[in-house]
Design a protein around this motif. Structure first.
Motif: not given
Ligand code: FES
Ligand code: SAM
Length: 346
Positions: A61-73
């Protein structure tokens, strides 16, 4: 160009222009020249030992939305999971029996794991395994939270800064995340007393040779105990789905430069490097890295912690990964050791 590498070997630092020249102009021959030196320094400090870290990916689960990351919200196609404290302790037990003396708890920024829950998990792991180091990699928190985790027994913290350039940072992250806060977190962690790891992706979208030269100067300034770098690899469900991945050659070259710049640093040869090339992790060690991080997460969740496409080791039991890496390291003349693998100060 070889004279710049000679200079780096002696002085452990170059100017931004010198680093840029090396990074934008390197070739196979120069890489081999660099790796000869970086291996020599690495073996002087850490012999032919390779430290292992058992990686437990305990929440995607991740509250962030980093543009590169597959587990972004925003990625609604990821099936989310969390491990319980008991699940984590079972991973540690298995890891301990396999010879791991460092556990790394990594996850997305998951508000479910409040400070109380985290300190409970940390103190439980440390009371069961007092001879092991515990590393956290759970993103940006405030000073009080970092202090509470440290007081509960956490020893180390990995927080890649992702890029040394704040404008580049803003192209990789949504506006609610700031480079300044990321760097502040690293200084907070240092001041509390953690062994700190920062790091960046190689070949991330919009990255230039100039940016990579700035990385080297930032590393010199931060003087971390660990540096985690790996190639950027696109994930099909992110805004960067069609971006090119970072290359093996550039990642290896950067590993070599980091070893000469920070001779004593703990430097992992990462899973991402093993993903872009079947012998990536061996080549990383031969370029100056001295750490590998086999996966200890339960096989049932491995495929759900998909930060990028084609991530390796998602179907293998912990013991398979552990012994696979041991064989790989032995094949190049290095030995995996049962050791906390702490930073050796100069
Ligand atoms: Fe979760 Fe980047 S660390 S989207
Ligand atoms: N949430 C914690 C944090 O932000 O530090 C830890 C988990 S985060 C997913 C771990 C690292 O994965 C990031 O720091 C990033 O460098 C790396 N990563 C994420 N997406 C990636 C990608 N597409 N290619 C390569 N590395 C990636």
């Amino acid at each position: 160009m070889k004279s710049l590498i000679d200079k780096l070997e002696i002085e452990h630092c170059l100017s931004k222009e010198e680093y840029t020249k090396l990074i934008s102009g390197f070739d196979h021959d120069l890489s081999e020249y660099l790796f000869g030196k970086s291996r020599k320094i690495r073996e002087k400090v850490y012999d032919k030992k390779v430290f292992i870290r058992g990686l437990i990916e305990f929440t995607n689960y991740c509250k962030n939305d980093c543009l590169y990351c597959g587990i972004r919200r925003s990625n609604k196609n990821t099936e989310r999971y969390r491990l319980t404290k008991d699940d984590i302790l079972i991973c540690c037990k298995e890891g301990y029996e396999l010879g791991f003396r460092t556990f790394v708890l990594q996850g997305g920024e998951d508000p479910y794991f409040t400070d109380d829950k985290m300190t409970d998990i940390i103190s439980s792991v440390k009371s069961c395994y007092p001879d092991c180091a515990l590393t956290l990699s759970i993103g940006e928190k405030d000073h009080n939270s970092y202090q509470a985790y440290f007081d509960a027994g956490a020893d180390r913290y990995l927080l890649r800064h992702e890029t040394a350039d704040s404008i580049h940072y803003s192209k990789l992250h949504p506006s609610e995340l700031s480079w300044e806060n990321r760097i502040k977190c690293l200084y907070d962690l240092k001041s509390i007393g953690y062994q700190v790891g920062c790091g960046f992706m190689v070949g991330s979208p919009y990255q230039t040779a100039d940016n990579l030269a700035e990385e080297m100067l930032l590393l010199k300034k931060l003087d971390p105990q660990m540096v985690g770098i790996g190639p950027f690899i696109a994930h099909h469900d992110t805004p960067f789905a069609n971006e090119k991945s970072g290359t093996l050659e550039l990642t290896l070259f950067m590993l070599g430069l980091i070893r000469l710049t920070l001779p004593n640093v703990l430097l992992p040869s990462t899973t991402a490097l093993g993903t872009i090339n079947p012998l990536g992790r061996e080549k990383g060690i031969l370029a100056g890295a001295n750490v590998v991080m086999p996966n200890l997460s339960p096989v049932s969740v491995r495929k759900k912690y998909m930060l990028y496409d084609n991530k390796i080791c998602t179907g293998d039991e912990s013991a398979e990964c552990r012994y696979c890496l041991q064989k790989r390291m032995e094949s190049i003349g290095y030995q995996v050791v049962t050791d906390r693998g702490d930073y050796k100060p100069e």
